[in-house]
Design an enzyme around this catalytic site. Sequence first.
Site, PDB file in Angstrom:
ATOM      1  N   ARG A   1      19.915 -22.230 -80.817  1.00 48.90           N
ATOM      2  CA  ARG A   1      20.991 -21.352 -81.294  1.00 48.90           C
ATOM      3  C   ARG A   1      20.480 -20.651 -82.546  1.00 48.90           C
ATOM      4  O   ARG A   1      20.081 -21.292 -83.517  1.00 48.90           O
ATOM      5  CB  ARG A   1      22.245 -22.173 -81.617  1.00 48.90           C
ATOM      6  CG  ARG A   1      23.359 -21.402 -82.347  1.00 48.90           C
ATOM      7  CD  ARG A   1      23.942 -20.329 -81.450  1.00 48.90           C
ATOM      8  NE  ARG A   1      25.245 -19.873 -81.901  1.00 48.90           N
ATOM      9  CZ  ARG A   1      25.466 -18.933 -82.810  1.00 48.90           C
ATOM     10  NH1 ARG A   1      24.441 -18.344 -83.417  1.00 48.90           N
ATOM     11  NH2 ARG A   1      26.697 -18.572 -83.104  1.00 48.90           N
TER      12      ARG A   1
ATOM     13  N   GLU B   1      30.159 -11.959 -77.225  1.00 55.69           N
ATOM     14  CA  GLU B   1      30.189 -12.940 -76.145  1.00 55.69           C
ATOM     15  C   GLU B   1      30.177 -12.281 -74.772  1.00 55.69           C
ATOM     16  O   GLU B   1      30.918 -11.328 -74.519  1.00 55.69           O
ATOM     17  CB  GLU B   1      31.446 -13.804 -76.267  1.00 55.69           C
ATOM     18  CG  GLU B   1      31.507 -14.644 -77.523  1.00 55.69           C
ATOM     19  CD  GLU B   1      30.478 -15.756 -77.508  1.00 55.69           C
ATOM     20  OE1 GLU B   1      30.321 -16.423 -76.473  1.00 55.69           O
ATOM     21  OE2 GLU B   1      29.820 -15.951 -78.548  1.00 55.69           O
TER      22      GLU B   1
ATOM     23  N   ARG C   1      22.540 -28.143 -78.988  1.00 60.41           N
ATOM     24  CA  ARG C   1      21.566 -27.092 -79.262  1.00 60.41           C
ATOM     25  C   ARG C   1      20.951 -27.330 -80.635  1.00 60.41           C
ATOM     26  O   ARG C   1      21.536 -28.003 -81.477  1.00 60.41           O
ATOM     27  CB  ARG C   1      22.241 -25.713 -79.231  1.00 60.41           C
ATOM     28  CG  ARG C   1      22.897 -25.366 -77.919  1.00 60.41           C
ATOM     29  CD  ARG C   1      23.619 -24.028 -77.982  1.00 60.41           C
ATOM     30  NE  ARG C   1      24.674 -24.006 -78.991  1.00 60.41           N
ATOM     31  CZ  ARG C   1      25.540 -23.012 -79.144  1.00 60.41           C
ATOM     32  NH1 ARG C   1      25.468 -21.950 -78.352  1.00 60.41           N
ATOM     33  NH2 ARG C   1      26.465 -23.068 -80.085  1.00 60.41           N
TER      34      ARG C   1
END
EC number: 3.1.-.-
Length: 296
Positions: free
Chosen positions: A148, A156, A196
């Site tokens: 990330r 998004e 992540r």
Amino acid sequence: MRWPPWASDTQAQQQSRKSSSEDDERQAAASSTTTSKKKDWESSVTAIDWAAFTEARTIIPTLILTSGFLGAFYIHRRYLRRFPDAVSITPSYFRRRSLLGQVTSVGDGDNFRIYHTPGGRLAGWGWLPWKKIPTSKKELRDKTVHIRLAGIDAPELAHFGRPEQPFAREAHQWLTSYLFGRRVRAYIHRPDQYQRAVASVYVRRLLDFPPFRRRDVSYEMLKRGLATVYEAKIGAEFGGEAMERKYKKAEWWAKLRGVGLWKDYRRNKTKWESPREYKTRMGLEEAAQPGVEIKK
């Protein structure tokens, strides 16, 4: 010896017994000598010469072999150990060390996956037969680190039933063309709740000017108006206050020029929505649905 015919049987028997006794004594003495020699030989074979362990010819090779083994183990653990996923990364890497790997997929405008290649080409990755980087999804399954990007929030894409945000596809396409198949270095800050690794990522590209200059991926996206500075009050990672100021300055400059997602910002401020505001709104709309997790 044969006795004369005139000798008595008693004398012959006595002499025979005496001779037999002498033979028995000689055999016993010989047997005792043999047994003693055997014991001495066995003792010499099984005895440990402790003095030999303190000699230089023994100590020096032992120290060299032991040091070599421990050194190889240390180098492997510190520099050549491969992490198959973000969960496997040890805390000693957080805010201290980096991962070198090849980007195998880009899932969104601010996250992607890398195949960790510790040591890079010097360690044989990409050219040794047993260190080839997998290419198929089946081979890559459970073998990549989910990254990330630190400090930014990209629009998004449509997923989990949510609609796509403006400029989400452009951000995803740009990040894919910029990173896919390339080697990147990710400086790990911490893991997040989605398994992540939040990281500051750098890449070198031939086509950039000047060529092969190290580029901060988060900064490049902010400069092009493909992302905003991460706005969440909790969990924000920038890699230091200096980087946070740098990112905010890049965002301000992109907003001033009206590039990327800032294109209609001035004309339509009331309806313009940042990625953070979008996720907050989606979370409120889904609040009535139990079990739905808001993506950060």
